[in-house]
Design a protein around this motif. Structure first.
Motif, PDB file in Angstrom:
ATOM      1  N   LYS A  93       0.823  -1.207   0.000  1.00 51.27           N
ATOM      2  CA  LYS A  93       0.000   0.000   0.000  1.00 51.27           C
ATOM      3  C   LYS A  93       0.851   1.249   0.000  1.00 51.27           C
ATOM      4  O   LYS A  93       0.558   2.207  -0.702  1.00 51.27           O
ATOM      5  N   THR A  94       1.884   1.221   0.815  1.00 46.66           N
ATOM      6  CA  THR A  94       2.755   2.387   0.918  1.00 46.66           C
ATOM      7  C   THR A  94       3.445   2.641  -0.407  1.00 46.66           C
ATOM      8  O   THR A  94       3.536   3.784  -0.855  1.00 46.66           O
ATOM      9  N   LEU A  95       3.898   1.576  -1.046  1.00 48.05           N
ATOM     10  CA  LEU A  95       4.561   1.734  -2.330  1.00 48.05           C
ATOM     11  C   LEU A  95       3.583   2.254  -3.367  1.00 48.05           C
ATOM     12  O   LEU A  95       3.902   3.098  -4.189  1.00 48.05           O
ATOM     13  N   THR A 113       1.754   6.553  -6.904  1.00 46.44           N
ATOM     14  CA  THR A 113       0.635   7.246  -7.530  1.00 46.44           C
ATOM     15  C   THR A 113       0.431   8.657  -6.982  1.00 46.44           C
ATOM     16  O   THR A 113      -0.251   9.462  -7.589  1.00 46.44           O
ATOM     17  N   GLY A 114       1.011   8.923  -5.805  1.00 46.30           N
ATOM     18  CA  GLY A 114       0.835  10.237  -5.206  1.00 46.30           C
ATOM     19  C   GLY A 114      -0.494  10.374  -4.498  1.00 46.30           C
ATOM     20  O   GLY A 114      -0.854  11.454  -4.041  1.00 46.30           O
ATOM     21  N   LYS A 115      -1.236   9.271  -4.386  1.00 44.95           N
ATOM     22  CA  LYS A 115      -2.558   9.324  -3.759  1.00 44.95           C
ATOM     23  C   LYS A 115      -2.460   9.650  -2.268  1.00 44.95           C
ATOM     24  O   LYS A 115      -3.331  10.295  -1.710  1.00 44.95           O
ATOM     25  N   PHE A 116      -1.383   9.181  -1.647  1.00 45.77           N
ATOM     26  CA  PHE A 116      -1.220   9.399  -0.225  1.00 45.77           C
ATOM     27  C   PHE A 116      -1.174  10.893   0.084  1.00 45.77           C
ATOM     28  O   PHE A 116      -1.825  11.378   0.979  1.00 45.77           O
ATOM     29  N   ARG A 117      -0.427  11.609  -0.728  1.00 41.83           N
ATOM     30  CA  ARG A 117      -0.272  13.049  -0.522  1.00 41.83           C
ATOM     31  C   ARG A 117      -1.625  13.741  -0.711  1.00 41.83           C
ATOM     32  O   ARG A 117      -2.016  14.597   0.067  1.00 41.83           O
TER      33      ARG A 117
END
Ligand SMILES: [Zn+2]
Length: 67
Positions: free
Chosen positions: A44-46, A51-55
């Motif tokens: 998930k972290t990778l 994808t930049g979704k976390f940001r």
């Protein structure tokens, strides 16, 4: 020693002398993740990083707080 995964509550046995066991004994805040969850989180972290979704998600959270 027996350790409990913080995500799925599975109890696993790890070597008393393993580096992981030492970490768990020394740091009370260290959370144990079983192999399965560990891999899932790593993926998930990778994913997020690539994808930049976390940001984007964190930014959305901030916006929700303001509203
Ligand atoms: Zn787990």
């Amino acid at each position: 020693m027996q350790v409990k995964c913080v995500i799925c509550d599975i109890v696993e046995n790890i070597e008393d002398n393993s580096p992981q066991a030492k970490k768990l004994r020394n740091k009370k805040t260290y959370m144990y993740l079983c192999q399965k969850c560990n891999e899932r989180i790593k993926e998930k972290t990778l994913d997020r990083l690539s994808t930049g979704k976390f940001r984007l998600y964190k930014e959305k959270e901030k916006v929700d707080e303001l509203i």
